[in-house]
Motif scaffolding. Structure first.
Motif, PDB file in Angstrom:
ATOM      1  N   ALA A  77      55.118  35.828  73.650  1.00 40.30           N
ATOM      2  CA  ALA A  77      55.307  36.352  75.007  1.00 40.30           C
ATOM      3  C   ALA A  77      54.084  36.080  75.874  1.00 40.30           C
ATOM      4  N   LEU A  78      52.902  36.241  75.303  1.00 33.65           N
ATOM      5  CA  LEU A  78      51.669  36.011  76.052  1.00 33.65           C
ATOM      6  C   LEU A  78      51.509  34.548  76.431  1.00 33.65           C
ATOM      7  N   TYR A  79      51.819  33.660  75.502  1.00 32.33           N
ATOM      8  CA  TYR A  79      51.650  32.228  75.769  1.00 32.33           C
ATOM      9  C   TYR A  79      52.473  31.804  76.986  1.00 32.33           C
ATOM     10  N   HIS A  80      53.732  32.186  77.020  1.00 30.25           N
ATOM     11  CA  HIS A  80      54.601  31.773  78.127  1.00 30.25           C
ATOM     12  C   HIS A  80      54.171  32.424  79.434  1.00 30.25           C
ATOM     13  N   ARG A  81      53.741  33.684  79.377  1.00 28.97           N
ATOM     14  CA  ARG A  81      53.331  34.351  80.616  1.00 28.97           C
ATOM     15  C   ARG A  81      52.035  33.763  81.153  1.00 28.97           C
ATOM     16  N   LEU A  82      51.102  33.432  80.277  1.00 25.22           N
ATOM     17  CA  LEU A  82      49.850  32.815  80.723  1.00 25.22           C
ATOM     18  C   LEU A  82      50.106  31.437  81.330  1.00 25.22           C
ATOM     19  N   GLU A  83      51.001  30.677  80.747  1.00 26.82           N
ATOM     20  CA  GLU A  83      51.334  29.366  81.316  1.00 26.82           C
ATOM     21  C   GLU A  83      51.899  29.512  82.725  1.00 26.82           C
ATOM     22  N   ASP A  84      52.674  30.561  82.951  1.00 26.88           N
ATOM     23  CA  ASP A  84      53.268  30.778  84.279  1.00 26.88           C
ATOM     24  C   ASP A  84      52.201  31.049  85.341  1.00 26.88           C
ATOM     25  N   LEU A  85      51.027  31.505  84.921  1.00 31.33           N
ATOM     26  CA  LEU A  85      49.989  31.841  85.892  1.00 31.33           C
ATOM     27  C   LEU A  85      49.498  30.615  86.661  1.00 31.33           C
ATOM     28  N   PHE A  86      49.627  29.418  86.079  1.00 34.18           N
ATOM     29  CA  PHE A  86      49.189  28.221  86.784  1.00 34.18           C
ATOM     30  C   PHE A  86      49.986  28.036  88.080  1.00 34.18           C
ATOM     31  N   ASP A  87      51.293  28.294  88.018  1.00 35.21           N
ATOM     32  CA  ASP A  87      52.151  28.085  89.181  1.00 35.21           C
ATOM     33  C   ASP A  87      52.448  29.362  89.952  1.00 35.21           C
ATOM     34  N   ASN A  88      52.430  30.484  89.240  1.00 39.29           N
ATOM     35  CA  ASN A  88      52.810  31.743  89.892  1.00 39.29           C
ATOM     36  C   ASN A  88      51.912  32.880  89.409  1.00 39.29           C
ATOM     37  N   PRO A  89      50.673  32.949  89.915  1.00 44.87           N
ATOM     38  CA  PRO A  89      49.762  34.005  89.459  1.00 44.87           C
ATOM     39  C   PRO A  89      50.141  35.393  89.942  1.00 44.87           C
ATOM     40  N   GLY A  90      50.908  35.464  91.063  1.00 46.64           N
ATOM     41  CA  GLY A  90      51.261  36.770  91.598  1.00 46.64           C
ATOM     42  C   GLY A  90      50.016  37.552  91.957  1.00 46.64           C
ATOM     43  N   PRO A  91      50.019  38.870  91.721  1.00 51.40           N
ATOM     44  CA  PRO A  91      48.848  39.685  92.073  1.00 51.40           C
ATOM     45  C   PRO A  91      47.720  39.604  91.047  1.00 51.40           C
ATOM     46  N   THR A  92      47.984  39.002  89.888  1.00 50.42           N
ATOM     47  CA  THR A  92      47.022  39.012  88.788  1.00 50.42           C
ATOM     48  C   THR A  92      45.787  38.179  89.103  1.00 50.42           C
ATOM     49  N   ARG A  93      44.611  38.782  88.867  1.00 55.87           N
ATOM     50  CA  ARG A  93      43.356  38.072  89.077  1.00 55.87           C
ATOM     51  C   ARG A  93      42.456  38.096  87.843  1.00 55.87           C
ATOM     52  N   ARG A  94      42.715  38.980  86.929  1.00 54.34           N
ATOM     53  CA  ARG A  94      41.915  39.036  85.707  1.00 54.34           C
ATOM     54  C   ARG A  94      42.783  39.497  84.545  1.00 54.34           C
ATOM     55  N   VAL A  95      42.653  38.809  83.408  1.00 54.61           N
ATOM     56  CA  VAL A  95      43.433  39.137  82.211  1.00 54.61           C
ATOM     57  C   VAL A  95      42.484  39.243  81.017  1.00 54.61           C
ATOM     58  N   THR A  96      42.591  40.337  80.285  1.00 53.46           N
ATOM     59  CA  THR A  96      41.818  40.526  79.060  1.00 53.46           C
ATOM     60  C   THR A  96      42.789  40.794  77.914  1.00 53.46           C
ATOM     61  N   ILE A  97      42.695  39.976  76.863  1.00 51.00           N
ATOM     62  CA  ILE A  97      43.576  40.111  75.707  1.00 51.00           C
ATOM     63  C   ILE A  97      42.714  40.351  74.471  1.00 51.00           C
ATOM     64  N   ARG A  98      43.004  41.430  73.751  1.00 51.08           N
ATOM     65  CA  ARG A  98      42.271  41.761  72.521  1.00 51.08           C
ATOM     66  C   ARG A  98      43.269  41.863  71.375  1.00 51.08           C
ATOM     67  N   MET A  99      43.026  41.091  70.326  1.00 50.83           N
ATOM     68  CA  MET A  99      43.939  41.046  69.184  1.00 50.83           C
ATOM     69  C   MET A  99      43.191  41.457  67.918  1.00 50.83           C
ATOM     70  N   LEU A 100      43.611  42.565  67.316  1.00 50.57           N
ATOM     71  CA  LEU A 100      43.025  43.037  66.063  1.00 50.57           C
ATOM     72  C   LEU A 100      43.983  42.729  64.918  1.00 50.57           C
ATOM     73  N   VAL A 101      43.558  41.858  63.997  1.00 47.11           N
ATOM     74  CA  VAL A 101      44.393  41.467  62.861  1.00 47.11           C
ATOM     75  C   VAL A 101      43.613  41.726  61.571  1.00 47.11           C
ATOM     76  N   PRO A 102      44.289  41.791  60.426  1.00 48.45           N
ATOM     77  CA  PRO A 102      43.588  42.081  59.171  1.00 48.45           C
ATOM     78  C   PRO A 102      42.567  41.009  58.811  1.00 48.45           C
ATOM     79  N   ASP A 103      41.582  41.406  58.042  1.00 49.26           N
ATOM     80  CA  ASP A 103      40.598  40.462  57.513  1.00 49.26           C
ATOM     81  C   ASP A 103      41.189  39.820  56.266  1.00 49.26           C
ATOM     82  N   PHE A 104      41.822  38.671  56.450  1.00 49.85           N
ATOM     83  CA  PHE A 104      42.502  38.005  55.341  1.00 49.85           C
ATOM     84  C   PHE A 104      41.529  37.352  54.361  1.00 49.85           C
TER      85      PHE A 104
END
Length: 283
Positions: free
Chosen positions: A111-138
């Protein structure tokens, strides 16, 4: 538009209601003691109506508060496949913050990948995006994911763990590269970072703009095979996980839950380890 109308209603409804109640009260008293007004209104029980109006005015705030405390959120349980809807809603803000705690985060990544790609053509009101992903220590021995051993006991499998780590590393690389391109070539500044926590993937948590929290528990009994006749592995399927919805716009208990999850995630993020694929070699 619906949100604006709701905010407009929440702002002016109390003022209008109080004005009406006070107006009825004042008119009732005036009609009771000023005969021409009473005759004009042709009423006979002005004092009683005025007193009732005054009682309504006094109780108005309490009724509003009670109504808010028992309000049921529009959505209380969703499937992980619906995360894209929450991602889209989050990007209606000027400052977007999305945090994830769980397994590999594959469903959210898509979901994030497709929405971030859309920002190139249609950023809308968004000016800053912070994404934090916590995954297990494999990189550490684990009971989940693991190979299914004798009597269904979990057996640590470094090769399978590295397979999961490789998946997270790929997602991190793609999102980070996309974030760099957006920051360099658009009006939106984007940051994406993965960190590692110790333990098994038990909770699945998604936090959107610190206002909404989706929380569910992985089914740790789920098994899968890489090959038809190969060994079985304990491998939770996040896309099948049902998620409870907590929102600051819900009840007081829901707002408290959102605050608790925000703090819990912030604490885990501070304690989490930077992945080895992100660590720079010592000079």
């Amino acid at each position: 538009m619906a949100r604006r109308l709701r905010r407009f209603q929440e702002r002016f409804e109390p003022l209008v209601t109080r004005a009406l109640l006070l107006g009825i009260f004042a008119t009732g008293l005036l009609a009771q003691f000023v005969k021409p007004v009473g005759d004009a209104l042709e009423g006979k029980a002005f004092l009683g109506g005025a007193l009732l109006s005054l009682v309504g005015y006094v109780l108005y705030d309490q009724v509003k508060e009670l109504s808010a405390s028992v309000r049921v959120p529009a959505r209380v349980l969703v499937n992980s496949s619906e995360q894209g809807t929450f991602v889209g809603e989050s990007f209606q803000a000027r400052k977007v913050e999305i945090s994830f705690l769980g397994y590999t985060g594959e469903t959210l990544y898509n979901a994030l990948y497709h929405r971030l790609e859309d920002l190139f053509d249609n950023p809308g009101p968004t000016r800053r995006v912070t994404i934090r992903m916590l995954v297990p220590d494999f990189g550490l021995p684990m009971t989940v994911p693991s190979r299914v051993g004798t009597d269904d006991s979990p057996v640590d499998d470094p090769e399978f763990r590295m397979r999961m780590e490789g998946r997270c590393r790929e997602y991190d690389s793609i999102l980070s590269e996309l974030a760099e391109r957006l920051t360099a070539n658009s009006r939106v500044a984007v940051e994406c970072e993965y960190r590692l926590y110790q333990g098994i993937p038990r909770d699945k948590v998604c936090i959107f703009n610190r206002q909404q929290v989706l929380h569910g528990l992985y089914d740790l009994s789920v098994r899968m095979r890489l090959e038809h006749m190969g060994p079985e592995f304990y491998d939770p399927k996040g896309f099948r996980t049902d998620l409870n919805v907590w929102s600051r716009e819900g009840t007081a208990a829901a707002e408290a839950a959102v605050s608790t999850w925000n703090k819990h995630f912030d604490d885990l993020w501070t304690l989490a380890r930077i992945p080895p694929w992100r660590q720079r070699p010592a000079p």
